[in-house]
Design a protein around this motif. Sequence first.
Motif, short mmCIF file in Angstrom:
data_model
loop_
_atom_site.label_atom_id
_atom_site.label_comp_id
_atom_site.label_asym_id
_atom_site.label_seq_id
_atom_site.Cartn_x
_atom_site.Cartn_y
_atom_site.Cartn_z
N UNK A 197 0.81 -1.23 0.00
CA UNK A 197 0.00 0.00 0.00
C UNK A 197 0.85 1.27 0.00
N UNK A 198 2.12 1.17 0.35
CA UNK A 198 2.93 2.37 0.51
C UNK A 198 4.16 2.41 -0.38
N UNK A 199 4.35 1.41 -1.23
CA UNK A 199 5.62 1.33 -1.95
C UNK A 199 5.43 0.90 -3.40
N UNK A 200 6.39 1.32 -4.23
CA UNK A 200 6.44 0.87 -5.62
C UNK A 200 7.40 -0.30 -5.77
N UNK A 201 8.12 -0.65 -4.70
CA UNK A 201 9.05 -1.77 -4.76
C UNK A 201 8.30 -3.09 -4.89
N UNK A 202 8.92 -4.04 -5.56
CA UNK A 202 8.37 -5.38 -5.65
C UNK A 202 9.01 -6.21 -4.56
N UNK A 203 8.24 -6.53 -3.54
CA UNK A 203 8.81 -7.16 -2.36
C UNK A 203 9.18 -8.62 -2.60
N UNK A 204 10.29 -9.04 -1.98
CA UNK A 204 10.68 -10.45 -2.03
C UNK A 204 9.70 -11.26 -1.19
N UNK A 205 9.20 -12.36 -1.73
CA UNK A 205 8.19 -13.16 -1.05
C UNK A 205 8.76 -13.75 0.25
N UNK A 206 8.01 -13.67 1.37
CA UNK A 206 8.51 -14.18 2.65
C UNK A 206 8.94 -15.65 2.61
N UNK A 207 8.18 -16.49 1.89
CA UNK A 207 8.55 -17.91 1.81
C UNK A 207 9.89 -18.10 1.12
N UNK A 208 10.12 -17.29 0.11
CA UNK A 208 11.38 -17.38 -0.62
C UNK A 208 12.53 -16.91 0.27
N UNK A 209 12.29 -15.89 1.08
CA UNK A 209 13.31 -15.40 2.01
C UNK A 209 13.70 -16.49 2.99
N UNK A 210 12.71 -17.18 3.52
CA UNK A 210 13.00 -18.24 4.48
C UNK A 210 13.78 -19.38 3.83
N UNK A 211 13.48 -19.67 2.58
CA UNK A 211 14.22 -20.71 1.86
C UNK A 211 15.68 -20.30 1.68
N UNK A 212 15.88 -19.02 1.35
CA UNK A 212 17.24 -18.51 1.16
C UNK A 212 18.02 -18.58 2.47
N UNK A 213 17.40 -18.15 3.57
CA UNK A 213 18.08 -18.18 4.87
C UNK A 213 18.41 -19.61 5.27
#
Length: 317
Positions: A95-111
Amino acid sequence: MKRAGQKVVAGTEAPGTSQTSKRQKTSLYGSVLEESDPCASMDWGSLPHHVILRVFQFLTLVDRARASSVCRRWNEVFHIPDLWRRFEFELSQPATSYLKSTHPDLIQQIIKRHADHLQYVSFKVDSSTESAEAACDILSQLVNCSIKTLGLISTAKPSFMNVSKAHFASALTVVFVNSKSLSSIKIDDTPLDDPSLKVLVANNSDTLKLLKMSSCPHVSPAGILCVADQCHGLKELALNYYILSDELLLALSSEKHVDLEHLRIDVVSENPGQVQFHTIKKQSWDALVKHSPKVNIVMYFFLYEDEFDAFFREETP
């Protein structure tokens, strides 16, 4: 009329050309196309790993994840450590950004699978506090990392400045303690504090070469002096003028210190109509230039018009 008819015939078919030879030409042309078109005969799943890896490096994270589902070979390349040396976490609120956010599930997989491979990491967040807090949560999980470059980038303020100092310092300490090989850090506009800098120095003093920390109001001259005293390989430094001191310049000019190459100073008024700024002695500037004759010193001024006279009241080389 006869000539006109001959011209038409000549334009469509040369004299003596049979239907058989026409079919042969068409067939030959088609076979040449098939041989020259890589898509017609290539098995994309059999491409060498290094070629697929190179392609993946140009893809966004989302496209990279989609490509990994093409076949088993591509999925193997998706998890090659070399692909995860450089990574940018994009965190935003829709709602506040033009950035395309990295999906949380993908972040957890990366970590989970690649935290120990990450070396050049940046966090790009929007102006929301939620995005900055999400970045801190990720930093807190990088306990097996060996990061060399860390950048915290806000596309708009306040972002990190609205995160509690304790939460931010705790998250950053995890990286400072576990990496032990940080060479480049950009943490402008953050609630970084003196204790965090001491942890950084204690674990990365031999490797730190670049430190950008403008607009960090919780850092005192004593905190940055600790860095200058112990990080003898420091080459580039960016900070606010209020932190600059004679002691800091002399510490950067000591015999044991490697020559500084770049010094950026942001001159920002602490309140509108500020009439007094602390001064740096000419001897301190001279000592720095003598020790590092090729040092590049840049000052950026964020002052009101009537504040310039107050700043330049004393001699500034």
